[in-house]
Design an enzyme around this catalytic site. Structure first.
Site, PDB file in Angstrom:
ATOM      1  CE  LYS A   1      -1.701   1.511   4.079  1.00  0.00           C
ATOM      2  NZ  LYS A   1      -1.467   2.906   4.468  1.00  0.00           N
ATOM      3  CG  ASN A   2       2.179   2.783   3.536  1.00  0.00           C
ATOM      4  OD1 ASN A   2       1.028   3.101   3.236  1.00  0.00           O
ATOM      5  ND2 ASN A   2       2.563   2.573   4.787  1.00  0.00           N
TER       6      ASN A   2
ATOM      7  CB  CYS B   1      -5.129  10.721  11.666  1.00  0.00           C
ATOM      8  SG  CYS B   1      -3.656   9.777  11.910  1.00  0.00           S
TER       9      CYS B   1
ATOM     10  NE  ARG C   1       0.199  10.274  10.224  1.00  0.00           N
ATOM     11  CZ  ARG C   1      -0.203   9.238   9.510  1.00  0.00           C
ATOM     12  NH1 ARG C   1      -1.392   8.696   9.735  1.00  0.00           N
ATOM     13  NH2 ARG C   1       0.538   8.732   8.561  1.00  0.00           N
TER      14      ARG C   1
ATOM     15  CG  ASP D   1       3.263   1.329   9.585  1.00  0.00           C
ATOM     16  OD1 ASP D   1       2.787   2.170  10.374  1.00  0.00           O
ATOM     17  OD2 ASP D   1       3.533   1.594   8.401  1.00  0.00           O
TER      18      ASP D   1
ATOM     19  NE  ARG E   1      -7.431   4.336   5.436  1.00  0.00           N
ATOM     20  CZ  ARG E   1      -6.844   5.358   6.043  1.00  0.00           C
ATOM     21  NH1 ARG E   1      -7.224   5.717   7.242  1.00  0.00           N
ATOM     22  NH2 ARG E   1      -5.870   6.013   5.449  1.00  0.00           N
TER      23      ARG E   1
HETATM   24  N1  EPU Z   1       6.338  14.806  10.800  1.00  0.00           N
HETATM   25  C1  EPU Z   1       6.433  16.143  11.085  1.00  0.00           C
HETATM   26  N2  EPU Z   1       6.341  17.026  10.046  1.00  0.00           N
HETATM   27  C2  EPU Z   1       6.184  16.636   8.757  1.00  0.00           C
HETATM   28  C3  EPU Z   1       6.087  15.258   8.470  1.00  0.00           C
HETATM   29  C4  EPU Z   1       6.174  14.353   9.513  1.00  0.00           C
HETATM   30  O1  EPU Z   1       6.575  16.523  12.241  1.00  0.00           O
HETATM   31  O2  EPU Z   1       6.114  17.503   7.875  1.00  0.00           O
HETATM   32  C5  EPU Z   1       6.420  13.810  11.899  1.00  0.00           C
HETATM   33  C6  EPU Z   1       5.123  13.004  12.067  1.00  0.00           C
HETATM   34  O3  EPU Z   1       4.165  13.695  12.841  1.00  0.00           O
HETATM   35  C7  EPU Z   1       5.624  11.748  12.742  1.00  0.00           C
HETATM   36  C8  EPU Z   1       7.008  11.553  12.104  1.00  0.00           C
HETATM   37  O4  EPU Z   1       7.376  12.833  11.555  1.00  0.00           O
HETATM   38  O5  EPU Z   1       5.760  11.967  14.120  1.00  0.00           O
HETATM   39  C9  EPU Z   1       7.083  10.517  11.022  1.00  0.00           C
HETATM   40  O6  EPU Z   1       5.987  10.653  10.140  1.00  0.00           O
HETATM   41  P1  EPU Z   1       6.064  10.335   8.589  1.00  0.00           P
HETATM   42  O7  EPU Z   1       5.950  11.609   7.849  1.00  0.00           O
HETATM   43  O8  EPU Z   1       7.250   9.468   8.319  1.00  0.00           O
HETATM   44  O9  EPU Z   1       4.742   9.490   8.380  1.00  0.00           O
HETATM   45  P2  EPU Z   1       3.872   9.486   7.074  1.00  0.00           P
HETATM   46  O10 EPU Z   1       4.744   9.706   5.915  1.00  0.00           O
HETATM   47  O11 EPU Z   1       2.698  10.357   7.273  1.00  0.00           O
HETATM   48  C10 EPU Z   1       4.148   6.948   6.507  1.00  0.00           C
HETATM   49  C11 EPU Z   1       3.233   5.771   6.324  1.00  0.00           C
HETATM   50  C12 EPU Z   1       2.662   5.363   7.668  1.00  0.00           C
HETATM   51  C13 EPU Z   1       3.839   4.985   8.575  1.00  0.00           C
HETATM   52  C14 EPU Z   1       4.813   6.168   8.685  1.00  0.00           C
HETATM   53  C15 EPU Z   1       6.057   5.842   9.488  1.00  0.00           C
HETATM   54  C16 EPU Z   1       2.392   6.128   4.096  1.00  0.00           C
HETATM   55  C17 EPU Z   1       1.244   6.454   3.223  1.00  0.00           C
HETATM   56  N3  EPU Z   1       2.163   6.147   5.417  1.00  0.00           N
HETATM   57  O12 EPU Z   1       3.348   7.974   7.070  1.00  0.00           O
HETATM   58  O13 EPU Z   1       1.856   4.217   7.451  1.00  0.00           O
HETATM   59  O14 EPU Z   1       3.370   4.650   9.860  1.00  0.00           O
HETATM   60  O15 EPU Z   1       5.224   6.581   7.376  1.00  0.00           O
HETATM   61  O16 EPU Z   1       6.737   4.776   8.954  1.00  0.00           O
HETATM   62  O17 EPU Z   1       3.475   5.820   3.615  1.00  0.00           O
HETATM   63  C18 EPU Z   1       0.122   2.713   7.914  1.00  0.00           C
HETATM   64  O18 EPU Z   1       0.377   2.151   6.837  1.00  0.00           O
HETATM   65  O19 EPU Z   1      -0.652   2.202   8.782  1.00  0.00           O
HETATM   66  C19 EPU Z   1       0.742   4.000   8.227  1.00  0.00           C
HETATM   67  C20 EPU Z   1       0.282   4.834   9.159  1.00  0.00           C
END
Ligand code: EPU
Length: 421
Positions: free
Chosen positions: A22-23, A117, A122, A308, A400
């Protein structure tokens, strides 16, 4: 709303195949916005989040067609709008990943600001700061990110935190920027690498793939013709079934998987007492009917333990021999499943971002509520081993991210059925 009804039973055994990730699929579909010519994407999992992404592209005027092998052809030549509306973004925050490609190719994007969320606040500040450093003008107004630019300019980006979709957005934007962009403190998750390989096949020039420093040499256009790309296997889906087998004392083989993306998960499963054998695209786990041993860990960016997989391993610990300490460092509120697991009888105490778990011999079925995707998976695993019946409500979360979960578990001997609302 649909429910899952699970009867706790014996060990899981048998073979299943793992779906596309998915990701990786979500950013790769978004990256197709960068392509001048139609691209075909295969091994897409059948999931709500994929349908949402396809609706999002469709609303922009992009043409999507499914071929006889269930691959999706994405043709952006008909695009008419550069907007990701609130109605779609609120159902899937990952919609933010269209921002980088739209801006880089069309110089304009309007994307609803994703809210918080269940698992944490996030924010997307790192995405926006990076795009601004590349020359984009960004304004947040009425809940929308309004972004515009002439051609983006390559620069050195040092990310404040490791962010998966942040790295993906900036890497996609950089492919069409003028000059070289260096992304330091980049996420090394395999899904980021899969996206980078896809972009390079389209004609991008990205190096440092798989490391925390990505170097992107901007090109004028991504012009590859007739590209067919298959999404990598889902390492989190794979890990979830392996943990389910381990908790039930079972023996399973999963196929169409890449074991090299699961090093830390397999290492923790071995610590828990599992015998694990791997081949190029398969993994076999055998618990020999034994109870697992408790394993402690801290979640952190790849290649460390994935957030995850935290919820699923917490179920293993709830039934394991011994006490474990699990610390969540990625999301501030990713322990919602603990309260539901406590309802099944688990002995878990929360202290800030740490869960201390004393393993018990049995859990007892009850009605529980899924709160997010991976929390739902943990409740399903718990249901498979709890005495009696477990009813899981609000299972739309699980649809999802897990393709045909009840069919796959049934193939392994799990007693699970869906009751439509
Ligand atoms: N963060 C910030 N600012 C930003 C972006 C991120 O502070 O601009 C923080 C977030 O709040 C969090 C940390 O950085 O505390 C890491 O978040 P990240 O941005 O890596 O998460 P994401 O990209 O929103 C993806 C996956 C998630 C997975 C995380 C961590 C996708 C679509 N989603 O989320 O997947 O948990 O990376 O590996 O790729 C899931 O599949 O269940 C899921 C939540």
């Amino acid at each position: 709303m649909d429910k899952l009804i699970i009867q706790g039973g014996g060990p899981l055994s048998g073979e299943i195949r793992i779906s596309g990730a998915k990701n990786a699929a979500l950013p790769i579909l978004a990256a197709a916005l960068l392509a001048e010519n139609p691209v075909v994407i295969g091994n897409l999992p059948h999931l709500h989040d994929i349908t949402t992404t396809m609706s999002l592209l469709g609303q922009m005027g992009v043409q999507l067609s499914v071929d006889e092998k269930m691959r999706v052809e994405v043709d952006t030549s008909t695009i008419t709008s550069f907007k990701a509306p609130y109605e779609l973004v609120k159902t899937m925050r990952a919609s933010i990943i269209v921002l980088g490609p739209l801006l880089a190719r069309f110089g304009s994007a309007e994307v609803s600001l994703p809210g918080g969320c269940a698992i944490g606040s996030r924010p997307v500040d790192i995405h926006l700061k990076g795009l601004e450093a590349m020359g984009a003008k960004i304004r947040v107004e009425n809940g929308y990110i309004h972004a515009s630019c002439e051609r983006l300019k390559g620069t050195r980006l040092m990310l404040d935190m490791v962010t998966v979709t942040g790295t993906e957005n900036l890497m996609m934007a950089a492919t069409l920027a003028e000059g070289v962009t260096t992304i330091e403190n980049a996420a090394c998750e395999p899904e980021v690498s899969d996206l980078a390989h896809f972009l390079n096949k389209l004609g991008a020039k990205i190096s440092g793939i798989g490391t925390d420093t990505l170097v992107v040499e901007g090109v004028d256009a991504l012009t590859e013709k007739d590209l067919v790309y298959n999404i990598m296997p889902d390492r989190i889906e794979a890990g979830t079934y392996l943990v389910a087998a381990a908790v039930t004392g079972g023996k399973i083989k999963i196929k169409d998987v890449d074991p090299s993306t699961l090093d830390m998960v397999l290492s923790k499963l071995r610590d828990a007492g599992a015998e694990i054998t791997t081949g190029e695209d398969w993994i076999e786990l055998n618990m020999h009917g034994k109870r697992a041993k408790a394993v402690s860990f801290k979640t952190a960016p790849y290649p460390a333990f994935p957030t995850d997989m935290q919820a699923q391993f917490l179920v293993l610990n709830a039934l394991a021999e011994g006490t474990s300490v699990v610390t969540e460092t990625i999301f501030e509120n990713r322990f919602m499943h603990v309260h539901e697991l406590q309802r099944l009888g688990a002995d878990i105490k929360l202290e800030g971002n740490t869960a201390i778990c004393v393993g018990k011999k049995t859990l007892h079925g009850a009605t529980v509520m899924a709160t997010d995707l991976r929390a739902s998976a943990s409740l399903v695993i718990a249901g498979l081993v709890s005495k009696g019946e477990t009813i899981i409500e609000r299972i739309y979360h699980i649809d999802r991210g897990y393709e045909c979960i009840e069919e796959k578990l049934a193939l392994l001997g799990g007693k699970i059925r869906r009751v439509p609302s």
